[in-house]
Design an enzyme around this catalytic site. Sequence first.
Site, short mmCIF file in Angstrom:
data_model
loop_
_atom_site.label_atom_id
_atom_site.label_comp_id
_atom_site.label_asym_id
_atom_site.label_seq_id
_atom_site.Cartn_x
_atom_site.Cartn_y
_atom_site.Cartn_z
N GLY A 44 0.75 -1.24 0.00
CA GLY A 44 0.00 0.00 0.00
C GLY A 44 0.78 1.29 0.00
O GLY A 44 0.73 2.09 -0.94
N GLY A 45 1.56 1.56 1.11
CA GLY A 45 2.27 2.82 1.22
C GLY A 45 3.33 2.98 0.15
O GLY A 45 3.50 4.07 -0.43
N ARG A 73 -2.19 -4.90 9.45
CA ARG A 73 -1.36 -6.00 9.96
C ARG A 73 -1.24 -7.12 8.93
O ARG A 73 -0.25 -7.84 8.90
CB ARG A 73 -1.95 -6.56 11.26
CG ARG A 73 -1.68 -5.70 12.49
CD ARG A 73 -2.15 -6.41 13.74
NE ARG A 73 -1.65 -5.77 14.95
CZ ARG A 73 -1.67 -6.32 16.15
NH1 ARG A 73 -2.16 -7.55 16.29
NH2 ARG A 73 -1.21 -5.67 17.20
N LYS A 75 -1.02 -7.75 5.04
CA LYS A 75 -0.84 -7.17 3.71
C LYS A 75 -0.39 -8.23 2.70
O LYS A 75 -0.97 -8.39 1.64
CB LYS A 75 0.23 -6.06 3.74
CG LYS A 75 -0.06 -4.83 4.57
CD LYS A 75 1.05 -3.79 4.34
CE LYS A 75 0.85 -2.56 5.22
NZ LYS A 75 1.25 -2.81 6.61
N ILE A 134 5.61 -8.48 10.61
CA ILE A 134 5.27 -9.89 10.39
C ILE A 134 5.50 -10.28 8.94
O ILE A 134 6.28 -11.17 8.62
CB ILE A 134 3.81 -10.20 10.79
CG1 ILE A 134 3.54 -9.78 12.25
CG2 ILE A 134 3.51 -11.68 10.57
CD1 ILE A 134 4.40 -10.51 13.26
N LYS A 145 15.85 -17.95 1.47
CA LYS A 145 15.89 -19.41 1.33
C LYS A 145 15.97 -19.80 -0.14
O LYS A 145 16.67 -20.76 -0.51
CB LYS A 145 14.65 -20.01 1.97
CG LYS A 145 14.52 -21.52 1.77
CD LYS A 145 13.29 -22.07 2.46
CE LYS A 145 13.16 -23.58 2.22
NZ LYS A 145 12.05 -24.18 2.99
N HIS A 296 49.43 1.12 30.81
CA HIS A 296 49.00 -0.28 30.85
C HIS A 296 47.71 -0.44 31.66
O HIS A 296 47.60 -1.30 32.53
CB HIS A 296 50.10 -1.17 31.39
CG HIS A 296 51.31 -1.23 30.50
ND1 HIS A 296 51.23 -1.55 29.17
CD2 HIS A 296 52.62 -0.99 30.75
CE1 HIS A 296 52.43 -1.51 28.63
NE2 HIS A 296 53.30 -1.17 29.57
N GLU A 349 52.09 9.04 24.39
CA GLU A 349 51.46 8.34 23.26
C GLU A 349 50.19 9.07 22.81
O GLU A 349 49.99 9.30 21.62
CB GLU A 349 51.10 6.92 23.68
CG GLU A 349 52.26 5.95 23.69
CD GLU A 349 52.44 5.26 22.36
OE1 GLU A 349 51.54 5.35 21.51
OE2 GLU A 349 53.49 4.63 22.18
N ASP A 490 49.53 -6.20 58.90
CA ASP A 490 50.85 -5.82 58.40
C ASP A 490 50.81 -4.57 57.53
O ASP A 490 51.72 -3.73 57.58
CB ASP A 490 51.51 -6.98 57.65
CG ASP A 490 50.64 -7.58 56.55
OD1 ASP A 490 49.52 -7.08 56.35
OD2 ASP A 490 51.10 -8.55 55.89
#
Length: 536
Positions: A44-45, A73, A75, A134, A145, A296, A349, A490
């Site tokens: 449609g669109g 939903r 088409k 969908i 496929k 590092h 760096e 310690d």
Amino acid sequence: MQKNHLSERNYPIRYALLSVSDKTSIVEFASELNKRNIKILATGGTASLLVKSGIPAIEISHYTGSPEILDGRIKTLHTKIYTGILYRRGQDDNIITNKRIFPIDMLVVNFYPFTQTVINKNCSLEDAVEKIDIGGPTMVYAAAKNYKFVSVVVKHSDYSNILDELDVNSNSLSLNTRFKLAVKAFNYLAFNNNNIANYFNDLISSFNHTQHFNKNDQNTLPEKINIKLVKKQNMIYGENVHQSAAFYIPELTNTEPLNLLKIQGKNLSYNNIIDIDTAIKCLEEFKEPTCVIIKHSNPCGVATSDSIAAAYKRAYITDSISAFGGVIALNRELDQPTIELITKHQFVEVIIVPSVTDTALKIVSKKKKIRLIICNNWKKNSLLDFKTVNGGVLIQEHNNKTIDINQLNIVSERKPNKKEIKDSIFCWKVSKFVKSNAIVCAKDTATIGIGAGQMSRIDSVKIAYMKAKNAVLETKNSVMASDAFFPFRDSIDLAAKMGIKCIIQPGGSIRDKEIIDAVDEYNISMIFTKIRHFRH
């Protein structure tokens, strides 16, 4: 790929079905298909746009005899459509002829903008559900496929190359092209499915957390994580020259990638990126003019001051030897006094800053080996932490935990003064980014000695003390932070020898009383945070 005389034939494209949500360049592409006498079917669109643009198009519902229903939903879910897409040339010819079905030789489809919809913070579940396509994915699965006979196009960036090949191949695409297009289609499908799954996984995790389904389980990470990474750039090599490496980012997420603009210098290396990341995360902890020097992936000097030049100078003297060849990150504009100090004192760096003055840029440009990076995106990273291990991946939340200065747990008889508390908070912030076992000593919001990555905590204390002495920095009346509890006294004995006046640590050792008794013996203040900052 197994050879097949039918699959290696190039089949002229006679019918193309177009159904696109993203209509970028679709009018131009359809116009070129029409010029090549390819008949166009469209939903449609898409059909409406093409017809308005003067391009002949057969609307799907007219072809199938079934109008769009359920508010659009439904088409393309029709036998005529899927028979045309899945039709095997030379095998199903009678069905196509007898049923008068158009053999669809090319499918051009992209899906509803699900990802773009759900990254909007105001997106409701109902909005998200309506953007789950969908018909589009079903057609793409079918066409991919059947790639031996059908060309499936899901990226408008492929339109131009397809038209070029049609011209040199008598309106057909080679098997190799059809296969590559099918691979892109399967990846597109996987990406779409992953994003939908991730969205609902996040909803379940959030819902379970809110409802306290399992009060004994505070882990809110989703049960499944699906992520598609796209290569941003190749690294010159990995941690070592013999390792290949690249920088990847998540495709179409609501996470903004680190915005690094290289002004000059060689390409960034794998190790550079890691050091830059550590530096930026550490800088995020501070609002005052701050300098972080990384070597590092460990801070070797951090300082705040009233100017960025002063902050750099104080960070540098913490450990000038380790700073050589490191990464310098500043949270203020790089100005002339600061760059003059840097180039005078050390080889660097990378320098990473939010901006740079014209004068400073002229000075840097004379030092071609310096990589100057502008980073104007200081937002906290919302991605999870990933670490690969043999047989799997460890995932955790970022360590974004902070402490409230008004809720410090002072456990010693001697109470720290305001200056000691300020320095302790500073130390504690830095310790989060030092490899465990981590010890950070500081005075006047500048590090004076850092001990990192040792197998025993006392050795980290010894290294921090050694670093301070090597830099001729006074440890008397300084503070110390430990990323985890002290297992034995310690470390306290050595801290007392150093002249440490306040120690901040998580607490939680079975010998906490012994540790507290030790600091009381030496008249040292001690703060418990009840937060551990291990970093591995």
